[in-house]
Design a protein around this motif. Sequence first.
Motif, mmCIF file in Angstrom:
data_model
loop_
_atom_site.group_PDB
_atom_site.id
_atom_site.type_symbol
_atom_site.label_atom_id
_atom_site.label_comp_id
_atom_site.label_asym_id
_atom_site.label_seq_id
_atom_site.Cartn_x
_atom_site.Cartn_y
_atom_site.Cartn_z
ATOM 1 N N ASP A 4 15.546 -40.619 -21.444
ATOM 2 C CA ASP A 4 15.477 -41.716 -22.473
ATOM 3 C C ASP A 4 16.637 -42.589 -22.830
ATOM 4 O OD1 ASP A 4 13.067 -40.394 -23.132
ATOM 5 O OD2 ASP A 4 13.878 -39.080 -24.575
ATOM 6 N N SER A 5 17.832 -42.248 -22.306
ATOM 7 C CA SER A 5 18.806 -43.048 -22.256
ATOM 8 C C SER A 5 19.051 -44.273 -21.182
ATOM 9 C CB SER A 5 20.096 -42.180 -22.056
ATOM 10 O OG SER A 5 20.258 -41.880 -21.005
ATOM 11 N N ILE A 6 17.973 -44.189 -20.316
ATOM 12 C CA ILE A 6 18.024 -45.133 -19.306
ATOM 13 C C ILE A 6 17.502 -46.578 -19.829
ATOM 14 C CG2 ILE A 6 17.349 -46.011 -16.968
ATOM 15 C CD1 ILE A 6 16.986 -42.851 -16.350
ATOM 16 N N LEU A 7 18.617 -47.527 -19.656
ATOM 17 C CA LEU A 7 18.552 -48.720 -20.059
ATOM 18 C C LEU A 7 17.669 -49.610 -18.973
ATOM 19 C CD1 LEU A 7 18.537 -50.530 -22.665
ATOM 20 C CD2 LEU A 7 20.945 -51.556 -21.920
ATOM 21 N N LEU A 8 18.366 -49.712 -17.847
ATOM 22 C CA LEU A 8 18.015 -50.477 -16.626
ATOM 23 C C LEU A 8 18.253 -49.864 -15.579
ATOM 24 C CD1 LEU A 8 17.568 -53.446 -15.303
ATOM 25 C CD2 LEU A 8 19.817 -53.341 -14.930
ATOM 26 N N LYS A 9 17.112 -49.942 -14.768
ATOM 27 C CA LYS A 9 16.887 -49.064 -13.558
ATOM 28 C C LYS A 9 16.398 -49.746 -12.370
ATOM 29 C CE LYS A 9 15.569 -44.571 -11.563
ATOM 30 N NZ LYS A 9 14.808 -43.190 -12.030
ATOM 31 N N VAL A 10 17.110 -50.074 -11.477
ATOM 32 C CA VAL A 10 16.829 -51.004 -10.249
ATOM 33 C C VAL A 10 16.688 -49.878 -8.911
ATOM 34 C CG1 VAL A 10 17.543 -52.754 -8.452
ATOM 35 C CG2 VAL A 10 17.972 -52.816 -11.108
ATOM 36 N N GLU A 11 15.366 -50.128 -8.239
ATOM 37 C CA GLU A 11 15.162 -49.114 -7.437
ATOM 38 C C GLU A 11 14.600 -49.770 -5.981
ATOM 39 O OE1 GLU A 11 14.559 -44.473 -8.554
ATOM 40 O OE2 GLU A 11 12.645 -45.751 -9.090
ATOM 41 N N ASP A 12 15.117 -49.325 -4.829
ATOM 42 C CA ASP A 12 14.428 -50.042 -3.567
ATOM 43 C C ASP A 12 14.475 -51.527 -3.621
ATOM 44 O OD1 ASP A 12 14.468 -47.233 -2.546
ATOM 45 O OD2 ASP A 12 12.527 -47.067 -3.953
ATOM 46 N N LEU A 13 15.125 -52.357 -4.018
ATOM 47 C CA LEU A 13 14.857 -53.472 -4.221
ATOM 48 C C LEU A 13 15.175 -54.355 -3.130
ATOM 49 C CD1 LEU A 13 14.150 -55.410 -6.770
ATOM 50 C CD2 LEU A 13 16.655 -56.047 -6.957
ATOM 51 N N GLU A 14 14.277 -55.284 -2.523
ATOM 52 C CA GLU A 14 14.508 -56.218 -1.402
ATOM 53 C C GLU A 14 14.267 -57.385 -1.805
ATOM 54 O OE1 GLU A 14 12.521 -54.803 1.951
ATOM 55 O OE2 GLU A 14 12.964 -52.784 1.648
ATOM 56 N N SER A 15 14.795 -58.402 -1.361
ATOM 57 C CA SER A 15 14.974 -59.877 -1.757
ATOM 58 C C SER A 15 15.763 -60.709 -0.463
ATOM 59 C CB SER A 15 15.404 -60.178 -3.253
ATOM 60 O OG SER A 15 15.293 -61.334 -3.582
ATOM 61 N N GLY A 16 15.510 -61.864 -0.511
ATOM 62 C CA GLY A 16 16.240 -62.838 0.379
ATOM 63 C C GLY A 16 15.937 -64.071 -0.028
ATOM 64 N N TYR A 17 16.287 -65.234 0.927
ATOM 65 C CA TYR A 17 16.077 -66.500 0.837
ATOM 66 C C TYR A 17 15.351 -66.928 2.101
ATOM 67 C CZ TYR A 17 19.259 -65.942 -3.036
ATOM 68 O OH TYR A 17 20.078 -65.581 -3.937
ATOM 69 N N GLN A 19 13.506 -66.860 5.470
ATOM 70 C CA GLN A 19 13.167 -65.498 6.293
ATOM 71 C C GLN A 19 14.572 -64.814 6.602
ATOM 72 O OE1 GLN A 19 10.525 -65.055 8.140
ATOM 73 N NE2 GLN A 19 9.684 -66.637 7.024
ATOM 74 N N SER A 20 15.498 -65.071 5.498
ATOM 75 C CA SER A 20 16.823 -64.325 5.377
ATOM 76 C C SER A 20 16.835 -63.452 4.390
ATOM 77 C CB SER A 20 18.033 -65.128 5.327
ATOM 78 O OG SER A 20 19.302 -64.766 5.257
ATOM 79 N N HIS A 57 15.029 -65.180 -9.262
ATOM 80 C CA HIS A 57 14.549 -65.220 -8.013
ATOM 81 C C HIS A 57 13.640 -64.267 -7.812
ATOM 82 C CE1 HIS A 57 15.663 -65.782 -3.670
ATOM 83 N NE2 HIS A 57 15.499 -64.483 -3.476
ATOM 84 N N LEU A 58 12.652 -64.478 -6.788
ATOM 85 C CA LEU A 58 11.559 -63.391 -6.953
ATOM 86 C C LEU A 58 11.958 -62.159 -5.742
ATOM 87 C CD1 LEU A 58 8.533 -65.749 -6.537
ATOM 88 C CD2 LEU A 58 9.333 -64.343 -8.409
ATOM 89 N N ALA A 59 11.862 -61.142 -6.259
ATOM 90 C CA ALA A 59 12.278 -60.020 -5.530
ATOM 91 C C ALA A 59 10.904 -59.733 -4.270
ATOM 92 C CB ALA A 59 12.446 -58.768 -6.206
ATOM 93 N N TRP A 60 11.270 -59.222 -3.293
ATOM 94 C CA TRP A 60 10.020 -58.984 -2.421
ATOM 95 C C TRP A 60 9.534 -57.533 -2.803
ATOM 96 C CZ3 TRP A 60 13.070 -60.497 2.848
ATOM 97 C CH2 TRP A 60 13.423 -61.852 2.762
ATOM 98 N N LYS A 61 10.188 -56.628 -2.796
ATOM 99 C CA LYS A 61 9.843 -55.291 -2.999
ATOM 100 C C LYS A 61 10.833 -54.524 -3.947
ATOM 101 C CE LYS A 61 8.845 -52.511 0.411
ATOM 102 N NZ LYS A 61 8.893 -51.854 1.774
ATOM 103 N N GLY A 62 10.241 -53.418 -4.590
ATOM 104 C CA GLY A 62 10.988 -52.531 -5.288
ATOM 105 C C GLY A 62 10.644 -52.759 -6.870
ATOM 106 N N GLN A 63 11.627 -52.017 -7.726
ATOM 107 C CA GLN A 63 11.284 -51.734 -9.026
ATOM 108 C C GLN A 63 12.480 -51.964 -9.695
ATOM 109 O OE1 GLN A 63 9.990 -47.861 -10.521
ATOM 110 N NE2 GLN A 63 9.260 -47.346 -8.321
#
Length: 239
Positions: A4-17, A19-20, A57-63
């Motif tokens: 209940d105390s978790i405000l922001l959670k980022v998991e398994d986030l993949e992104s790039g520009y 093909q990089s 910026h758009l993330a490719w995968k993750g939460q």
Amino acid sequence: MSTDSILLKVEDLESGYGQSQVLYGMRLQIDAGQCVTLLGRNGMGKTTTIKSIMGMHLAWKGQVQFNGANIRNLPSHRVAQRGVGLVPEGRQIFPNLSVEENLIATAADRRKKSNPWTLSRVYQLFPRLQERAGNFGNQLSGGEQQMLAISRALMTNPELLILDEATEGLSPLVRQEIWTALALLRHEGMAILVIDKNLAPLLRLADRHFIVEKGQIVWEGDSDALSADPDARQKYLGA
């Protein structure tokens, strides 16, 4: 801590520009009222992480979850409406608006706080802005612009304040004024995510530190642990 105390959670986030790829399974957690840093050398993915959280910026995968709700790839104004205030790298204030116009342009009391951020409160935090209230943004010094960028974010009354390069390029005196203000915000219960290269004040300010190397977290811990780990500081931060 309970979930209940978790405000922001980022998991398994993949992104790039193009093909990089830049982020490789980034993870991060901030609890309510907690101050957290994102540390690392230049080009390791810190700003891309912030932009992905903010929908710039758009993330490719993750939460990306804020207050338990999915905000990944929401438009940045929607992320702000959820309660995330951003002080971007480079400040990005409106140069042709006055200080006061900058402050009220995006102001909102969405959280219905008992003591919301108003013009009078931000002027108490940074009295110099009140002195310069009628000056245009492009007439301010770099330090004054950073004070304005922080105050503008506070005027949205966020639950989480994110600062990308909080004191970059500022004089030691102005840096100290910024650190003092952030310590006050933390004391008042504001959750903060901060990127900065000045490790000593961050060790005093933050509850937890995440170090990023090549788009993924390679170290995390509290200030005591980071202070006691010179190998990690030298390897990942050059400090």
